[in-house]
Design a protein around this motif. Structure first.
Motif, PDB file in Angstrom:
ATOM      1  N   ARG A  55       0.844  -1.188   0.000  1.00 30.93           N
ATOM      2  CA  ARG A  55       0.000   0.000   0.000  1.00 30.93           C
ATOM      3  C   ARG A  55       0.881   1.241   0.000  1.00 30.93           C
ATOM      4  O   ARG A  55       1.959   1.250   0.578  1.00 30.93           O
ATOM      5  N   CYS A  56       0.345   2.279  -0.606  1.00 30.74           N
ATOM      6  CA  CYS A  56       1.026   3.572  -0.596  1.00 30.74           C
ATOM      7  C   CYS A  56       0.963   4.184   0.808  1.00 30.74           C
ATOM      8  O   CYS A  56       0.070   3.874   1.595  1.00 30.74           O
ATOM      9  N   ALA A  57       1.888   5.096   1.075  1.00 27.59           N
ATOM     10  CA  ALA A  57       1.922   5.784   2.368  1.00 27.59           C
ATOM     11  C   ALA A  57       0.639   6.597   2.592  1.00 27.59           C
ATOM     12  O   ALA A  57       0.169   6.722   3.726  1.00 27.59           O
ATOM     13  N   PRO A  88       0.674  12.094  -5.167  1.00 25.54           N
ATOM     14  CA  PRO A  88      -0.013  10.806  -4.989  1.00 25.54           C
ATOM     15  C   PRO A  88      -0.314  10.133  -6.325  1.00 25.54           C
ATOM     16  O   PRO A  88      -0.573  10.811  -7.328  1.00 25.54           O
ATOM     17  N   CYS A  89      -0.269   8.799  -6.326  1.00 22.83           N
ATOM     18  CA  CYS A  89      -0.595   8.043  -7.539  1.00 22.83           C
ATOM     19  C   CYS A  89      -2.091   8.178  -7.834  1.00 22.83           C
ATOM     20  O   CYS A  89      -2.860   8.719  -7.025  1.00 22.83           O
ATOM     21  N   GLY A  90      -2.518   7.678  -8.952  1.00 19.96           N
ATOM     22  CA  GLY A  90      -3.923   7.773  -9.354  1.00 19.96           C
ATOM     23  C   GLY A  90      -4.871   7.155  -8.344  1.00 19.96           C
ATOM     24  O   GLY A  90      -5.928   7.725  -8.037  1.00 19.96           O
ATOM     25  N   SER A  91      -4.513   5.988  -7.816  1.00 17.01           N
ATOM     26  CA  SER A  91      -5.382   5.330  -6.828  1.00 17.01           C
ATOM     27  C   SER A  91      -5.541   6.188  -5.581  1.00 17.01           C
ATOM     28  O   SER A  91      -6.638   6.318  -5.042  1.00 17.01           O
ATOM     29  N   CYS A  92      -4.459   6.774  -5.121  1.00 12.16           N
ATOM     30  CA  CYS A  92      -4.532   7.597  -3.910  1.00 12.16           C
ATOM     31  C   CYS A  92      -5.309   8.882  -4.163  1.00 12.16           C
ATOM     32  O   CYS A  92      -6.028   9.358  -3.291  1.00 12.16           O
ATOM     33  N   ARG A  93      -5.185   9.442  -5.357  1.00  9.06           N
ATOM     34  CA  ARG A  93      -5.997  10.620  -5.693  1.00  9.06           C
ATOM     35  C   ARG A  93      -7.479  10.270  -5.597  1.00  9.06           C
ATOM     36  O   ARG A  93      -8.284  11.028  -5.054  1.00  9.06           O
TER      37      ARG A  93
HETATM   38 ZN   LIG Z   1      -0.781   5.760  -4.128  1.00  9.66          ZN
END
Ligand SMILES: [Zn+2]
Length: 130
Positions: A55-57, A88-93
């Motif tokens: 998972r992203c931070a 942030p990556c696309g998913s986090c956005r």
């Molecule tokens: Zn992310």
């Protein structure tokens, strides 16, 4: 730099230290810090695994925020162990957008000298009609 982002950047840097956990997983490639509408700060650390269970931070920081019954993010920044601010990556956005409708106004530090609102990074975002 905005004082809040200075504080958030220092918090994110604390967790941007890569650490090998096992032959299959590591963490700390990225640290994230966010400030909520109430002024509280929550942080997260990235997790990487060889079978895509990481998972992203940002995800960690958002989960920590939700644990405290907050969802409106005023400002957010992520910092990598390589010494760079990471947008942030696309998913986090999408995640930031979906946990609170007000987060379209979230300020995201994308470079040391540039801050964007989430709605600028998601120009054709999904809007539920339900
Ligand atoms: Zn992310």
């Amino acid at each position: 730099m905005d004082k809040d982002f200075e504080i958030l950047l220092e918090e994110a840097k604390k967790f941007a230290k890569k650490r090998i956990l096992t032959n299959y997983a590591s963490c700390g490639h990225c640290g994230c810090a966010l400030m909520t509408a109430k002024g509280n700060i929550y942080t997260g650390i990235s997790i990487y695994s060889k079978c895509n269970l990481g998972r992203c931070a940002e995800y960690g920081a958002i989960a920590e925020m939700l644990k405290h019954n907050e969802s409106e993010i005023k400002k957010i920044v992520s910092f990598s162990a390589k010494g760079l601010i990471y947008p942030p990556c696309g998913s986090c956005r999408e995640l930031i957008r979906m946990v609170d409708d007000k987060n379209l106004e979230t300020e995201i530090m994308v470079r040391e000298d540039k801050v964007c609102k989430l709605k600028e990074l998601l120009p054709e975002m999904y809007i539920s009609k339900e």
